[in-house]
Design a protein around this motif. Structure first.
Motif, PDB file in Angstrom:
ATOM      1  N   UNK A   1       6.216   7.581   2.779  1.00 51.43           N
ATOM      2  CA  UNK A   1       5.602   8.015   3.427  1.00 51.43           C
ATOM      3  C   UNK A   1       5.441   9.697   3.382  1.00 51.43           C
ATOM      4  N   UNK A   2       6.321  10.287   4.278  1.00 51.99           N
ATOM      5  CA  UNK A   2       7.251  11.316   4.739  1.00 51.99           C
ATOM      6  C   UNK A   2       7.746  12.054   3.819  1.00 51.99           C
ATOM      7  N   UNK A   3       8.202  11.020   2.529  1.00 55.93           N
ATOM      8  CA  UNK A   3       8.532  11.733   1.217  1.00 55.93           C
ATOM      9  C   UNK A   3       6.948  12.346   0.432  1.00 55.93           C
ATOM     10  N   UNK A   4       6.219  11.713   0.519  1.00 51.34           N
ATOM     11  CA  UNK A   4       4.913  11.402  -0.244  1.00 51.34           C
ATOM     12  C   UNK A   4       4.638  12.987   0.002  1.00 51.34           C
TER      13      UNK A   4
ATOM     14  N   UNK B   1       1.174  -1.101   0.191  1.00 58.60           N
ATOM     15  CA  UNK B   1      -0.259  -0.311   0.334  1.00 58.60           C
ATOM     16  C   UNK B   1       0.556   1.420   0.137  1.00 58.60           C
ATOM     17  N   UNK B   2       2.316   0.997   0.661  1.00 58.73           N
ATOM     18  CA  UNK B   2       2.828   2.398   0.513  1.00 58.73           C
ATOM     19  C   UNK B   2       3.353   1.670  -1.044  1.00 58.73           C
ATOM     20  N   UNK B   3       3.593   1.380  -1.083  1.00 58.43           N
ATOM     21  CA  UNK B   3       4.405   1.440  -2.501  1.00 58.43           C
ATOM     22  C   UNK B   3       3.017   2.537  -3.705  1.00 58.43           C
ATOM     23  N   UNK B   4       2.595   1.778  -3.469  1.00 51.57           N
ATOM     24  CA  UNK B   4       1.263   2.184  -4.262  1.00 51.57           C
ATOM     25  C   UNK B   4       0.755   3.557  -3.786  1.00 51.57           C
ATOM     26  N   UNK B   5       0.433   4.002  -3.233  1.00 56.32           N
ATOM     27  CA  UNK B   5       0.296   5.350  -2.628  1.00 56.32           C
ATOM     28  C   UNK B   5       1.822   6.299  -2.953  1.00 56.32           C
TER      29      UNK B   5
ATOM     30  N   UNK C   1       3.868  10.857   8.402  1.00 53.47           N
ATOM     31  CA  UNK C   1       2.572   9.592   7.872  1.00 53.47           C
ATOM     32  C   UNK C   1       1.827   9.820   7.812  1.00 53.47           C
ATOM     33  N   UNK C   2       0.755  10.330   9.096  1.00 50.36           N
ATOM     34  CA  UNK C   2      -0.775   9.913   9.396  1.00 50.36           C
ATOM     35  C   UNK C   2      -1.258  10.982   7.532  1.00 50.36           C
TER      36      UNK C   2
ATOM     37  N   UNK D   1       0.691   2.848   9.676  1.00 50.47           N
ATOM     38  CA  UNK D   1       2.312   3.163   9.527  1.00 50.47           C
ATOM     39  C   UNK D   1       2.089   2.468   8.163  1.00 50.47           C
ATOM     40  N   UNK D   2       3.715   3.281   7.413  1.00 50.29           N
ATOM     41  CA  UNK D   2       3.886   2.858   5.919  1.00 50.29           C
ATOM     42  C   UNK D   2       4.877   1.071   6.141  1.00 50.29           C
ATOM     43  N   UNK D   3       5.192   0.615   6.800  1.00 46.31           N
ATOM     44  CA  UNK D   3       5.726  -0.937   7.405  1.00 46.31           C
ATOM     45  C   UNK D   3       4.832  -1.844   7.263  1.00 46.31           C
ATOM     46  N   UNK D   4       4.125  -1.148   8.147  1.00 46.57           N
ATOM     47  CA  UNK D   4       4.188  -2.761   8.626  1.00 46.57           C
ATOM     48  C   UNK D   4       3.622  -3.035  10.061  1.00 46.57           C
TER      49      UNK D   4
END
Length: 440
Positions: free
Chosen positions: A290-293, A85-89, A303-304, A326-329
């Motif tokens: 996710x921080x970069x996003x 899900x992090x990858x797709x985001x 991240x939120x 979270x981004x990692x699981x």
């Protein structure tokens, strides 16, 4: 001249031969088709998957239609399948390169802000574009930490906290030099190292203060060849000290709001970062990604905020209600169903629209990443590409596989709340997917 009875006998024989050939050459094609009934039988006969929660979904890769589902609508802890899900985001929010720095120039000054990009001087990514930009600048350097949500954004489950401009993963190193003397790297950390006579560990270990980068060591002989990774509390002071030590030039701190007209400097190709996150399942890179996003959204890095934005804009069509934390699981508060994981695998496939590139971002069975030793190749070629996920009493795989007949499938295999060794769960998953590959 043959009699009518002979002709009839020959016709019957021909019919039997035709029937035999039909059974021999045609029936196996149909007999070996992967069907709902056959998959259900495999799961019914498995003692391993029947003693805990097992969620499973198998979909046809061409039609995106389900072949078999077992509790596929029920949410479960996805562990590192969360990284899908992090990858797709990231694929939806970032371009083909990672934004590494925001900056402006004012007179003789270069003022810059981090984006959360974790590749800066990362030991495995070896990105130098940001380093060279700052190193070669003839202007005075000012780092602003104003877009970070907090100096210490990580929770207790993360060894390495998230930060707007991480340097070398925000880690240091303790070691004994050739003279047997205790050293810290980067060297500026040594000024915060002191002996503590009240500290009595079983073995020689350096201890960090909970909230600061102050270190203590026991009154014990330093072991030869001593090595220890030091996880540092990030913040503006640490970043500027790291940068000054690395760049060999003065770096000043400035509390200045990030202006809208700030320029962006890109660092590494995005797929390089994504692959490094996915194959070894790097938790730190997943959180920072996710921080970069979030650097593309209003407000401070968070991240939120990235999760909330992605949930509204990219994941509203997931089939089941989900919970993403979270981004990692690493958080056990993440909850996704097997059907939702299948849906994101379909969305990934359609978003990338290039099978070679897609599979290159996933661990390959018998070849790379976290399933390199779990699966064997088929005559040297992998047949399964899947993201694993593991926490205590949680183990799963989600991804793609191909059969010997060339048929392609998507699958999500989730196991939660088991009380047997994880190796038994992993071996059973591998046995079932390998059996599907071999037979169908």
């Amino acid at each position: 001249m043959k009699s009518n009875s002979s002709k009839i006998a020959m016709k019957k024989l021909s019919g039997l031969i035709y029937l035999f050939l039909s059974i021999l050459f045609i029936s196996p094609v149909f007999a070996q088709k992967l069907t709902k009934r056959k998959v259900a039988k495999v799961f019914k006969n498995s003692e391993i998957v029947n003693n805990h929660y097992t969620g499973f979904a198998l979909y046809d890769n061409e039609t995106n239609k389900p072949i078999f589902e077992l509790d596929a609508n029920k949410p479960a802890i996805p562990a590192s399948n969360t990284k899908i899900f992090t990858l797709y985001t990231a694929l939806n929010m970032l371009g083909d390169s990672i934004p590494g720095l925001r900056y402006i120039t004012r007179g003789d000054s270069l003022i810059f802000w981090g984006t959360g990009d974790p590749s800066f001087l990362h030991p495995d990514l070896k990105s130098r574009k940001i380093y060279d930009f700052l190193k070669n600048s003839d202007k005075k350097l000012f780092y602003s930490h104003s877009n970070s949500s907090t100096d210490f954004a990580g929770s207790a489950i993360y060894q390495i906290a998230m930060v707007s401009m991480p340097v070398i993963e925000n880690t240091g190193r303790a070691y004994t030099d050739k003279d047997g003397k205790l050293r810290l790297s980067p060297a500026f950390l040594e000024k915060s190292l002191k002996m503590d006579t009240t500290y009595h560990p079983i073995t020689f270990t350096i201890r960090r203060d909970e909230e600061t980068n102050s270190f203590t060591y026991p009154n014990m002989p330093v072991p030869a060849n001593f090595r220890q990774t030091l996880y540092l509390v990030p913040g503006s002071e640490l970043t500027t000290s790291f940068l000054a030590d690395t760049l060999k030039k003065q770096v000043n701190t400035l509390n200045m709001r990030l202006p809208q007209n700030a320029k962006t400097l890109f660092s590494i190709p995005s797929d390089t970062l994504y692959r490094r996150m996915m194959l070894p399942s790097d938790n730190y890179l997943a959180e920072q990604l996710l921080y970069v996003c979030s650097s593309l959204l209003p407000g401070k890095l968070s991240v939120d905020s990235a999760i909330a934005y992605s949930s509204r804009n990219f994941l509203s069509d997931l089939p089941d209600k989900f919970q993403w934390r979270d981004g990692s699981g690493l958080s056990r508060n993440n909850l996704f169903s097997p059907r939702s994981i299948i849906k994101i695998l379909i969305k990934l496939k359609e978003k990338i629209n290039n099978e070679e590139r897609l599979l290159n971002l996933f661990p390959a069975g018998g070849v790379s990443g976290t399933i390199r030793t779990a699966y064997k190749t088929d005559n040297g070629s992998p047949f399964v590409w899947a993201k694993t996920g593991s926490l205590s009493n949680v183990h799963l795989q989600g991804g793609y596989f191909i059969t010997r007949k060339g048929k392609k499938y998507l699958f999500s295999f989730m196991n939660n709340n088991f009380l047997i060794p994880t190796a038994d769960i992993r071996n059973e998953m591998v046995r079932i997917i390998t059996d599907f590959h071999n037979k169908y």
